[in-house]
Design a protein around this motif. Structure first.
Motif, short mmCIF file in Angstrom:
data_model
loop_
_atom_site.label_atom_id
_atom_site.label_comp_id
_atom_site.label_asym_id
_atom_site.label_seq_id
_atom_site.Cartn_x
_atom_site.Cartn_y
_atom_site.Cartn_z
N UNK A 205 0.45 35.72 12.27
CA UNK A 205 0.62 34.28 11.98
C UNK A 205 0.79 33.49 13.27
N UNK A 206 1.60 34.02 14.20
CA UNK A 206 1.82 33.32 15.47
C UNK A 206 0.52 33.18 16.25
N UNK A 207 -0.30 34.22 16.23
CA UNK A 207 -1.59 34.16 16.93
C UNK A 207 -2.48 33.08 16.31
N UNK A 208 -2.57 33.06 14.98
CA UNK A 208 -3.43 32.07 14.32
C UNK A 208 -2.89 30.65 14.52
N UNK A 209 -1.58 30.49 14.54
CA UNK A 209 -0.98 29.18 14.82
C UNK A 209 -1.34 28.72 16.23
N UNK A 210 -1.29 29.66 17.18
CA UNK A 210 -1.65 29.36 18.56
C UNK A 210 -3.11 28.93 18.66
N UNK A 211 -3.98 29.67 17.97
CA UNK A 211 -5.41 29.35 18.00
C UNK A 211 -5.65 27.94 17.45
N UNK A 212 -4.98 27.63 16.37
CA UNK A 212 -5.16 26.31 15.74
C UNK A 212 -4.68 25.19 16.67
N UNK A 213 -3.54 25.43 17.30
CA UNK A 213 -2.95 24.42 18.19
C UNK A 213 -3.82 24.19 19.43
N UNK A 214 -4.36 25.27 20.00
CA UNK A 214 -5.07 25.16 21.28
C UNK A 214 -6.58 25.01 21.16
N UNK A 215 -7.15 25.49 20.04
CA UNK A 215 -8.61 25.46 19.92
C UNK A 215 -9.11 24.79 18.64
N UNK A 216 -8.20 24.42 17.75
CA UNK A 216 -8.52 23.83 16.45
C UNK A 216 -9.15 24.86 15.50
N UNK A 217 -10.30 25.43 15.89
CA UNK A 217 -10.96 26.43 15.04
C UNK A 217 -11.40 27.63 15.88
N UNK A 218 -11.61 28.75 15.20
CA UNK A 218 -12.12 29.95 15.86
C UNK A 218 -13.51 29.68 16.43
N UNK A 219 -14.29 28.91 15.70
CA UNK A 219 -15.64 28.59 16.17
C UNK A 219 -15.60 27.89 17.53
N UNK A 220 -14.68 26.94 17.69
CA UNK A 220 -14.56 26.24 18.97
C UNK A 220 -14.09 27.19 20.07
N UNK A 221 -13.20 28.09 19.71
CA UNK A 221 -12.75 29.10 20.69
C UNK A 221 -13.93 29.95 21.15
N UNK A 222 -14.75 30.40 20.21
CA UNK A 222 -15.87 31.28 20.55
C UNK A 222 -16.93 30.55 21.37
N UNK A 223 -17.15 29.28 21.08
CA UNK A 223 -18.09 28.49 21.87
C UNK A 223 -17.57 28.38 23.31
N UNK A 224 -16.28 28.16 23.44
CA UNK A 224 -15.68 28.07 24.77
C UNK A 224 -15.72 29.43 25.49
N UNK A 226 -18.12 31.51 25.27
CA UNK A 226 -19.48 31.79 25.75
C UNK A 226 -20.50 32.12 24.69
N UNK A 227 -20.09 32.13 23.41
CA UNK A 227 -21.08 32.34 22.35
C UNK A 227 -21.81 31.03 22.08
N UNK A 228 -23.05 31.14 21.58
CA UNK A 228 -23.75 29.91 21.18
C UNK A 228 -23.80 29.82 19.65
N UNK A 229 -24.25 28.68 19.17
CA UNK A 229 -24.28 28.42 17.72
C UNK A 229 -25.13 29.44 16.97
N UNK A 230 -26.21 29.88 17.59
CA UNK A 230 -27.12 30.85 16.94
C UNK A 230 -26.40 32.15 16.63
N UNK A 231 -25.67 32.67 17.62
CA UNK A 231 -24.94 33.93 17.43
C UNK A 231 -23.85 33.75 16.37
#
Length: 240
Positions: A205-224, A226-231
């Motif tokens: 839960x703490x990890x997911x709360x951190x992700x939400x606070x700092x990146x909003x979504x997992x998708x935004x984290x993954x784009x940051x 180095x993944x692209x939208x296609x992957x």
């Protein structure tokens, strides 16, 4: 929580589980035989290897450090399935329980999320490319494997409650191994806090709360990372 994935019937591993069967976005359900999360594969029998091949596994991603892989190499059929090692250094199992311990597991998870973005992106890129079923694992299938699982499930809208349930059940399935590990470290005179062998809901839960606070979504984290939208779309399509 009515459904939680059960370990596959293997004699040489305790915590090999399918990510299929969970409710996702748009009333979809995660697909079976796309991704398996797992603990160590060092003790697989010949029957286990056949079982995994027949299940559809064509890729094994090992998240352990090189020292871990050398000490306990995966007992897989390298002719039948591709093997790739993407080390995630948790400084706990990767240093054989002799590294500097975090205050709890979530501290280590957050450190990995921040310091290993390139590795997480490489793992998920490889998972997206796999034609058959892909298995990824660490030593207990709890921490490094748990983070990859969270990223995949969050990507398709699986709820936090389900992700936490899928994570926390590892402690139960790995109990026989953790008992042995505790005995070994005690015999060696190494001080290891109990939480190292736990998968408390609060850790994830703490990890997911951190992700939400700092990146909003997992998708935004993954784009940051180095993944692209296609992957990212490939991953979603593989999972739902």
């Amino acid at each position: 929580m009515s459904f939680i994935s059960q370990p596959l019937s293997l004699s040489g591993a305790y915590n090999v589980r399918d990510l299929g069967g969970y409710p996702a976005d748009e009333d979809k359900t995660t697909k079976c035989k796309s991704f398996l999360r797992a603990d160590s594969l060092a003790n697989l029998s010949a029957d286990d290897r056949k079982f995994l091949y027949d299940y559809g596994v064509r890729l094994v991603i090992d998240l352990r450090a090189e020292t871990e892989t050398q000490r306990n190499p995966d007992a897989i059929d390298h002719q039948a399935m591709e093997y790739v090692n993407f080390p995630l250094l948790d400084n706990i199992q990767s240093s054989f329980l002799q590294g500097k311990m975090p205050s709890d597991m979530s501290e280590m998870y957050i450190r990995l999320i921040e310091n290993s973005k390139t590795t997480f992106a490489a793992v998920l890129r490889k998972l997206a490319e796999c034609e058959g079923c892909a298995l990824y694992h660490c030593t207990a299938g709890k921490d490094r494997t748990g983070i990859i699982t969270m990223l995949l499930l969050k990507l398709v809208g699986v709820s936090d409650d389900v992700i936490i349930a899928d994570y926390s059940v590892t402690e139960e399935y790995m109990q026989p191994v953790f008992v042995q590990q505790k005995k070994m470290v005690q015999a060696a005179g190494i001080e290891v806090p109990d939480f190292v062998f736990q998968s408390k809901p609060t850790f994830m839960q703490k990890l997911m709360d951190y992700m939400k606070e700092h990146y909003k979504t997992v998708e935004k984290y993954l784009l940051q990372a180095g993944l692209n939208e296609t992957v990212i779309e490939q991953l979603k399509h593989k999972l739902v």
